[in-house]
Design an enzyme around this catalytic site. Structure first.
Site, PDB file in Angstrom:
ATOM      1  N   ARG A  54      63.168 -11.876  56.731  1.00 29.22           N
ATOM      2  CA  ARG A  54      63.847 -10.702  57.213  1.00 29.22           C
ATOM      3  C   ARG A  54      64.483  -9.900  56.327  1.00 29.22           C
ATOM      4  NH1 ARG A  54      67.888 -13.161  61.829  1.00 29.22           N
ATOM      5  NH2 ARG A  54      66.297 -14.161  63.283  1.00 29.22           N
ATOM      6  N   ASP A  56      66.007  -6.151  55.057  1.00 31.27           N
ATOM      7  CA  ASP A  56      67.301  -5.406  55.476  1.00 31.27           C
ATOM      8  C   ASP A  56      66.785  -3.767  55.901  1.00 31.27           C
ATOM      9  OD1 ASP A  56      68.886  -7.481  55.043  1.00 31.27           O
ATOM     10  OD2 ASP A  56      69.383  -6.707  53.179  1.00 31.27           O
ATOM     11  N   ARG A 210      68.431  -7.361  46.095  1.00 33.78           N
ATOM     12  CA  ARG A 210      69.360  -6.162  45.562  1.00 33.78           C
ATOM     13  C   ARG A 210      70.307  -6.364  44.872  1.00 33.78           C
ATOM     14  NH1 ARG A 210      70.234  -3.687  51.209  1.00 33.78           N
ATOM     15  NH2 ARG A 210      71.238  -2.051  49.906  1.00 33.78           N
TER      16      ARG A 210
END
Length: 257
Positions: A54, A56, A210
């Site tokens: 998934r 972002d 990230r």
């Protein structure tokens, strides 16, 4: 799964900028919502897909994989080329559906994935990028890649990555993950030289890549030393590590099965 059902997967690329992430959300434009709506139109019934990872809001994909079940009757007379042509006509322009593959019955794009690879792209020049602006993080200050490489060694292997994920998503959940590789490379696109961080692991927490990149860029700028990465990891506290790198530089690059 009922007898006689088949499992297929779609591999797709997408520009994450228009989407509120991959996962379906009421009233939001999402990749999952677009793909499921297209499949439901094609198969004339509600269809749910399972994805490899998934992504972002604003994160891109080069090779996202989704799996779904169909019956032989539903696929009768449908060639892969025709199926792909229909999917690309029915989905948002930011999505490119690249391949349709039959899989073993019960295959899961998520649970059968052995390794996921992300790449994070950085434009490390004093002037801004033009052609790659939407797909890279502009970092003006020169980065010490050797220091970043040294800092990254502390993250290789299986660790508790609670410091490197969204704090709310870690509550009450196991935050151990295995990172196989963090390496540093260069490429050139439209005469713009980019650095990229390649991160491979079996699975990732929410915003984990990230957070890793944002932390390593702090090291590269000289704001923190390489050992700070080890200390941040040991703290098991999101505030101990660096900020999340911007979403637009991150690409889900590949999934291995």
């Amino acid at each position: 799964m009922d007898d006689g059902q088949l499992t297929y997967s779609l591999t797709m690329a997408y520009n994450g900028a228009p989407f509120s992430g991959f996962a379906r959300q009421p009233g939001q434009l999402t990749v999952q919502g677009e793909v499921e709506a297209a499949l439901s139109t094609l198969l004339r019934r509600p269809v749910e897909v399972t994805c490899a990872g998934r992504t972002d809001t604003g994160v891109h994909a080069r090779a996202q994989v989704v799996s779904f079940d169909v019956t032989p009757h539903e696929m009768a007379g449908r060639s892969p080329d025709n199926f792909l042509r229909s999917m690309n006509a029915l989905t948002h322009d930011g999505i490119s559906v690249r391949s349709l593959d039959e899989r073993p019955a019960g295959f899961s794009a998520r649970f059968d994935a052995k390794m996921r690879e992300y790449r994070y792209f950085i434009f490390n020049r004093p002037y801004p990028p033009l052609f790659t602006d939407a797909f890279s993080w502009h970092v003006k200050k020169p980065l010490d890649v050797d220091a970043m490489r040294e800092g990254a060694t502390h993250l290789i292997g299986e660790h508790d990555f609670k410091s490197f994920c969204m704090a709310a998503s870690a509550e009450g959940r196991r935050t151990f993950r295995y990172v196989d590789e963090i390496s540093f490379h260069e490429c050139c696109e439209f005469d713009e030289r980019l650095a990229y961080v390649k991160v491979r692991g079996n699975a990732f927490l929410h915003s984990m890549v990230r957070a890793i990149v944002g932390t390593l860029v702090n090291v590269g700028k000289g704001t923190k030393g390489p050992d700070w990465v080890r200390e941040a990891l040991a703290a098991r506290d999101r505030s101990a590590a660096g900020e999340n790198a911007p979403a637009n530089g991150l690409v889900l690059w590949d999934v291995e099965y």
